[in-house]
Scaffold this active site. Structure first.
Site, PDB file in Angstrom:
ATOM      1  N   LEU A 123      -6.876   0.412  -4.009  1.00  0.00           N
ATOM      2  CA  LEU A 123      -7.354   1.558  -3.016  1.00  0.00           C
ATOM      3  C   LEU A 123      -7.782   2.724  -3.772  1.00  0.00           C
ATOM      4  CD1 LEU A 123      -7.730   2.515  -0.229  1.00  0.00           C
ATOM      5  CD2 LEU A 123      -5.547   3.008  -0.203  1.00  0.00           C
ATOM      6  N   GLU A 125      -8.458   5.728  -6.279  1.00  0.00           N
ATOM      7  CA  GLU A 125      -9.346   6.272  -7.429  1.00  0.00           C
ATOM      8  C   GLU A 125      -8.794   7.745  -7.871  1.00  0.00           C
ATOM      9  OE1 GLU A 125     -13.455   6.120  -6.163  1.00  0.00           O
ATOM     10  OE2 GLU A 125     -13.156   4.161  -5.460  1.00  0.00           O
ATOM     11  N   ALA A 128      -9.699  10.009  -5.568  1.00  0.00           N
ATOM     12  CA  ALA A 128      -9.544   9.590  -4.117  1.00  0.00           C
ATOM     13  C   ALA A 128      -8.043   8.876  -4.251  1.00  0.00           C
ATOM     14  CB  ALA A 128     -10.662   8.500  -3.787  1.00  0.00           C
ATOM     15  N   GLY A 129      -7.060   9.985  -4.085  1.00  0.00           N
ATOM     16  CA  GLY A 129      -5.671   9.337  -4.142  1.00  0.00           C
ATOM     17  C   GLY A 129      -5.135   9.270  -2.608  1.00  0.00           C
ATOM     18  N   SER A 130      -4.594  10.492  -2.223  1.00  0.00           N
ATOM     19  CA  SER A 130      -4.138  10.796  -1.006  1.00  0.00           C
ATOM     20  C   SER A 130      -5.498  10.684  -0.087  1.00  0.00           C
ATOM     21  CB  SER A 130      -3.386  12.155  -0.608  1.00  0.00           C
ATOM     22  OG  SER A 130      -1.989  11.899  -1.741  1.00  0.00           O
ATOM     23  N   TRP A 154      -4.432   3.227 -11.003  1.00  0.00           N
ATOM     24  CA  TRP A 154      -3.024   2.852 -10.484  1.00  0.00           C
ATOM     25  C   TRP A 154      -2.828   1.472  -9.772  1.00  0.00           C
ATOM     26  CZ3 TRP A 154      -1.685   6.975 -13.248  1.00  0.00           C
ATOM     27  CH2 TRP A 154      -2.232   8.047 -13.226  1.00  0.00           C
ATOM     28  N   GLU A 364       2.135   4.181  -2.630  1.00  0.00           N
ATOM     29  CA  GLU A 364       1.651   3.725  -1.388  1.00  0.00           C
ATOM     30  C   GLU A 364       1.830   4.893  -0.110  1.00  0.00           C
ATOM     31  OE1 GLU A 364       2.911   0.026   0.543  1.00  0.00           O
ATOM     32  OE2 GLU A 364       3.034  -1.051  -1.371  1.00  0.00           O
ATOM     33  N   THR A 366       2.249   9.378  -0.944  1.00  0.00           N
ATOM     34  CA  THR A 366       3.201  10.347  -1.214  1.00  0.00           C
ATOM     35  C   THR A 366       4.131  10.675  -0.211  1.00  0.00           C
ATOM     36  OG1 THR A 366       2.039  12.445  -0.751  1.00  0.00           O
ATOM     37  CG2 THR A 366       1.856  11.553  -3.188  1.00  0.00           C
TER      38      THR A 366
END
Length: 380
Positions: A123, A125, A128-130, A154, A364, A366
């Site tokens: 999912l 990038e 594009a994390g949170s 990740w 999954e 923060t």
């Protein structure tokens, strides 16, 4: 609510025996040499604990969510890296279980169940994390196929897994960005799929974390999960089922650290007395155990709620992951403190457990994101 049954207790007993005999002896070496825990994978696969959540109709054990978190907790008690084998298998396969076609389920799930393959989840990038909807990976139709381009980061167990559940943008012009995202299943042998170099990490060093790249990666059209544009909804639904598994991993790490600390203070002497006789240290031990039990209860409750499809399952999943990971970080720090200078060395596992615990507050979602999810659930 939930109930721990005799079957659940039997699962715990069986997994604990395997963990102590086949996984714990290799945990320090996997950490020290940053190598994948092949012994754990073999032991878990041979005993059927590598992916107990897979439904029986696809060759799995059909274990409920509480049994699944118990498996992960017991493995994490001795080796957090190894606990990612069942945890990541659930994370990667839940989108297929929740939204995949019957044909796709029959193609992928039996391989996960019997251990001939593992599956990872892609999912995040770099940018594009949170903010996951800001992803740039694209999937475009080409005849009957889909062609993917982009990079995911990740990715737990990347390079070891054969299957990957991947979120990609299929409609960049969608009014709501989330409605332009679709979910796909990619195989390691697909043309244009490339695994990147391994990350150098603080903890869980036995579980490889890598980028994966899609360079004109072509997959069959039937490997889309659900309808186009439903991928982000599937991703969020998946996390309601899998955030409790991270809570379970955190509880296991914390319990393992407490077990070591209790053993140490009962043996170590200072000022002519065992450390366990000092009230200040007794209070630390009591607080650690109390917090672990509270976290464990919430994790099991969240798991059971996800199984039933309760309306508050999202809130409970975030609460369980958040509380348990915060407890794991606090308990492992206290365990190092209780062991003093010895705790700061690699002669004892608590320093490894402290390093491993940190990631449970991050992946999954923060814990800051978990608090946002909980607040929105309460205030909407």
């Amino acid at each position: 609510m939930f109930a721990v049954t005799d079957d659940h207790r039997a699962v715990r007993e069986a997994v604990r025996e395997i963990a102590v005999k086949a996984i714990e002896p290799h945990a320090a070496d996997c950490d020290e040499n940053e190598r994948y825990p092949t012994e754990a994978q073999q032991a878990l696969t041979e005993s059927g604990f590598n992916a107990v959540h897979i439904p029986e109709e696809y060759g799995g054990a059909g274990a409920d969510a509480v049994a699944t978190v118990i498996v992960i907790e017991e493995v994490a008690r001795v080796c957090a890296s190894s606990s990612l084998i069942p945890a990541v298998n659930k994370l990667g396969s839940m989108p297929i279980i929740l939204s995949g076609s019957e044909e796709l389920k029959k193609q992928v799930l039996p391989q996960i169940a019997d251990g001939t393959a593992m599956i990872s989840y892609a999912l995040s990038e770099r940018e594009a994390g949170s903010d996951a909807v800001a992803m740039r990976t694209r999937a475009t139709r080409d005849g009957d196929d889909w062609v993917l381009n982009g990079t995911k980061c990740w990715i737990s167990n990347a390079g070891v897994s054969q299957w990957y559940t991947v979120m990609a943008v299929t409609d960049p012009d969608a009014t709501r960005k989330a409605d332009g995202i679709s979910a796909f299943v990619v195989h390691a042998n697909d043309e244009g799929f490339v695994v990147g170099s391994k990350e150098r990490k603080l903890g869980i060093k036995g579980s490889p974390t890598r980028e994966i790249h899609f360079e004109q990666c072509r997959i069959p059209g039937d490997r889309i999960i659900g309808e186009p544009g439903t991928g982000f909804k599937t991703a969020l639904a998946t996390l309601d089922h899998t955030r409790p598994t991270i809570g379970a991993q955190a509880v296991g790490i914390a319990q393992g650290a407490l077990d070591v600390a209790i053993g140490y203070v009962k043996e170590r002497k200072q000022f002519g007395k065992k450390l366990a006789e000092f009230q200040a240290l007794q209070f630390m031990i009591a607080d650690m155990a109390m917090e672990i039990e509270a976290a464990r209860t919430l994790v099991y409750q969240a798991a059971a709620a996800s199984e039933r499809g309760d309306a508050n399952k999202g809130f409970l999943a975030s609460a369980a992951k958040c509380l348990a990971s915060d407890v794991a970080m606090k308990v492992t720090v206290d365990a190092v403190q209780l062991l003093g200078g010895a705790g700061y060395t690699r002669d004892f596992p608590v320093e490894r457990m402290m390093r491993d615990a940190k990631i449970t507050q991050i992946y999954e979602g923060t814990n800051q994101i978990q608090r946002l999810v909980m607040a929105r659930s309460l205030l909407r």
